[in-house]
Enzyme design. Structure first.
Site, PDB file in Angstrom:
ATOM      1  N   ASN A  38     -18.153  10.421  22.687  1.00 18.46           N
ATOM      2  CA  ASN A  38     -18.085   8.969  22.796  1.00 18.46           C
ATOM      3  C   ASN A  38     -17.205   8.565  23.983  1.00 18.46           C
ATOM      4  O   ASN A  38     -16.097   9.076  24.143  1.00 18.46           O
ATOM      5  CB  ASN A  38     -17.524   8.395  21.490  1.00 18.46           C
ATOM      6  CG  ASN A  38     -17.759   6.917  21.361  1.00 18.46           C
ATOM      7  OD1 ASN A  38     -17.630   6.171  22.318  1.00 18.46           O
ATOM      8  ND2 ASN A  38     -18.078   6.492  20.159  1.00 18.46           N
ATOM      9  N   ASP A  39     -17.708   7.648  24.793  1.00 19.94           N
ATOM     10  CA  ASP A  39     -16.940   7.165  25.942  1.00 19.94           C
ATOM     11  C   ASP A  39     -15.751   6.305  25.498  1.00 19.94           C
ATOM     12  O   ASP A  39     -14.809   6.108  26.263  1.00 19.94           O
ATOM     13  CB  ASP A  39     -17.841   6.342  26.870  1.00 19.94           C
ATOM     14  CG  ASP A  39     -18.955   7.182  27.478  1.00 19.94           C
ATOM     15  OD1 ASP A  39     -18.727   8.390  27.735  1.00 19.94           O
ATOM     16  OD2 ASP A  39     -20.053   6.644  27.697  1.00 19.94           O
ATOM     17  N   ASN A 127     -25.339   3.899  13.319  1.00 22.71           N
ATOM     18  CA  ASN A 127     -25.010   2.562  13.818  1.00 22.71           C
ATOM     19  C   ASN A 127     -26.323   1.799  13.888  1.00 22.71           C
ATOM     20  O   ASN A 127     -27.237   2.212  14.598  1.00 22.71           O
ATOM     21  CB  ASN A 127     -24.430   2.624  15.230  1.00 22.71           C
ATOM     22  CG  ASN A 127     -23.068   3.235  15.252  1.00 22.71           C
ATOM     23  OD1 ASN A 127     -22.936   4.438  15.184  1.00 22.71           O
ATOM     24  ND2 ASN A 127     -22.061   2.414  15.347  1.00 22.71           N
ATOM     25  N   HIS A 138     -30.470   0.640  20.779  1.00 20.35           N
ATOM     26  CA  HIS A 138     -31.059   1.984  20.802  1.00 20.35           C
ATOM     27  C   HIS A 138     -30.654   2.721  19.514  1.00 20.35           C
ATOM     28  O   HIS A 138     -29.471   2.794  19.202  1.00 20.35           O
ATOM     29  CB  HIS A 138     -30.558   2.765  22.022  1.00 20.35           C
ATOM     30  CG  HIS A 138     -31.360   3.985  22.301  1.00 20.35           C
ATOM     31  ND1 HIS A 138     -32.293   4.044  23.311  1.00 20.35           N
ATOM     32  CD2 HIS A 138     -31.397   5.188  21.693  1.00 20.35           C
ATOM     33  CE1 HIS A 138     -32.844   5.234  23.317  1.00 20.35           C
ATOM     34  NE2 HIS A 138     -32.324   5.948  22.339  1.00 20.35           N
ATOM     35  N   HIS A 140     -29.172   5.026  17.098  1.00 22.03           N
ATOM     36  CA  HIS A 140     -28.170   6.076  17.267  1.00 22.03           C
ATOM     37  C   HIS A 140     -27.211   6.107  16.090  1.00 22.03           C
ATOM     38  O   HIS A 140     -27.178   5.203  15.265  1.00 22.03           O
ATOM     39  CB  HIS A 140     -27.391   5.886  18.570  1.00 22.03           C
ATOM     40  CG  HIS A 140     -26.488   4.691  18.590  1.00 22.03           C
ATOM     41  ND1 HIS A 140     -26.956   3.391  18.671  1.00 22.03           N
ATOM     42  CD2 HIS A 140     -25.145   4.601  18.530  1.00 22.03           C
ATOM     43  CE1 HIS A 140     -25.943   2.551  18.675  1.00 22.03           C
ATOM     44  NE2 HIS A 140     -24.819   3.260  18.580  1.00 22.03           N
ATOM     45  N   GLN A 142     -23.164   8.155  14.862  1.00 18.72           N
ATOM     46  CA  GLN A 142     -21.940   8.745  15.381  1.00 18.72           C
ATOM     47  C   GLN A 142     -21.453   9.842  14.452  1.00 18.72           C
ATOM     48  O   GLN A 142     -21.786   9.866  13.266  1.00 18.72           O
ATOM     49  CB  GLN A 142     -20.859   7.685  15.565  1.00 18.72           C
ATOM     50  CG  GLN A 142     -21.218   6.688  16.648  1.00 18.72           C
ATOM     51  CD  GLN A 142     -20.048   5.852  17.082  1.00 18.72           C
ATOM     52  OE1 GLN A 142     -18.967   6.369  17.330  1.00 18.72           O
ATOM     53  NE2 GLN A 142     -20.253   4.548  17.174  1.00 18.72           N
ATOM     54  N   GLU A 156     -10.887   9.405  -3.513  1.00 13.18           N
ATOM     55  CA  GLU A 156     -12.164   9.814  -4.106  1.00 13.18           C
ATOM     56  C   GLU A 156     -12.181  11.320  -4.377  1.00 13.18           C
ATOM     57  O   GLU A 156     -12.662  11.760  -5.429  1.00 13.18           O
ATOM     58  CB  GLU A 156     -13.323   9.440  -3.179  1.00 13.18           C
ATOM     59  CG  GLU A 156     -13.587   7.963  -3.117  1.00 13.18           C
ATOM     60  CD  GLU A 156     -14.702   7.609  -2.149  1.00 13.18           C
ATOM     61  OE1 GLU A 156     -15.478   8.511  -1.754  1.00 13.18           O
ATOM     62  OE2 GLU A 156     -14.798   6.431  -1.781  1.00 13.18           O
TER      63      GLU A 156
END
Length: 173
Positions: A38-39, A127, A138, A140, A142, A156
């Site tokens: 990730n940028d 996302n 687009h 996608h 992550q 949890e």
């Protein structure tokens, strides 16, 4: 590229094959699933991208010993964040991919998460849509990793372990 199902228009985005991202990196002309770091990562990248849990835990334990008396404690939040383009087509969200293309996505999830087992926590998510804050149409997802277990996840986990214990030893109820 193509007609985007959500917006009904032809779109070229920074996730498209051959596009230049804000980092200056140029995407390859990919024809299947494509993954890149990730940028704009949500966490401080791990120093060598292969730092082990043992080293992170040792640092955490040392820091905890130093801060034992403090009410609020802090420490580094490190991890690696990746973007996964499901396909090169902006008009084909995950449910509209072929079975073979979905298989490519799943195999890539397995490959990437297998390489990240040294992290304490890994989260894979899609996302999709402006309502959840996704600005890129687009299709996608992550993959985020972290050097710590987030609070709600740890709660949890604890509840599941307690349930497993009580299922194994019902006399303890």
């Amino acid at each position: 590229s193509g007609i985007n199902a959500e917006y009904g228009e032809k779109v070229e985005t920074y996730l498209s094959p051959g596009a230049t991202r804000s980092s200056g990196e140029v995407n390859p002309h990919y024809t299947s699933t494509y993954v890149f770091q990730n940028d704009f990562p949500a966490l401080k990248p791990s120093p060598d991208n292969k730092r082990g849990v043992k080293e992170m835990e040792e640092e955490k334990n040392e820091k905890e010993e130093e801060e034992e008396e403090e009410l609020f404690q802090s420490g580094p939040a490190e991890g690696d964040c990746y973007v996964m383009c499901f396909s090169p087509h902006s008009d084909r969200p995950l449910p509209l991919l072929s079975v073979e293309e979905i298989g490519d996505v799943v195999r890539e999830w397995i490959r990437v998460t297998s390489d990240l087992q040294h992290f304490t926590y890994t989260q894979v998510f899609e996302n999709k849509g402006a309502m959840v804050g996704c600005s890129n149409p687009h299709p996608h997802g992550q993959i985020w990793t972290s050097s710590f277990l987030p609070y709600l996840i740890s709660e949890e986990d604890l509840k599941q372990r307690e349930r497993e214990f009580l299922d194994t030893f019902p006399e303890e109820r």
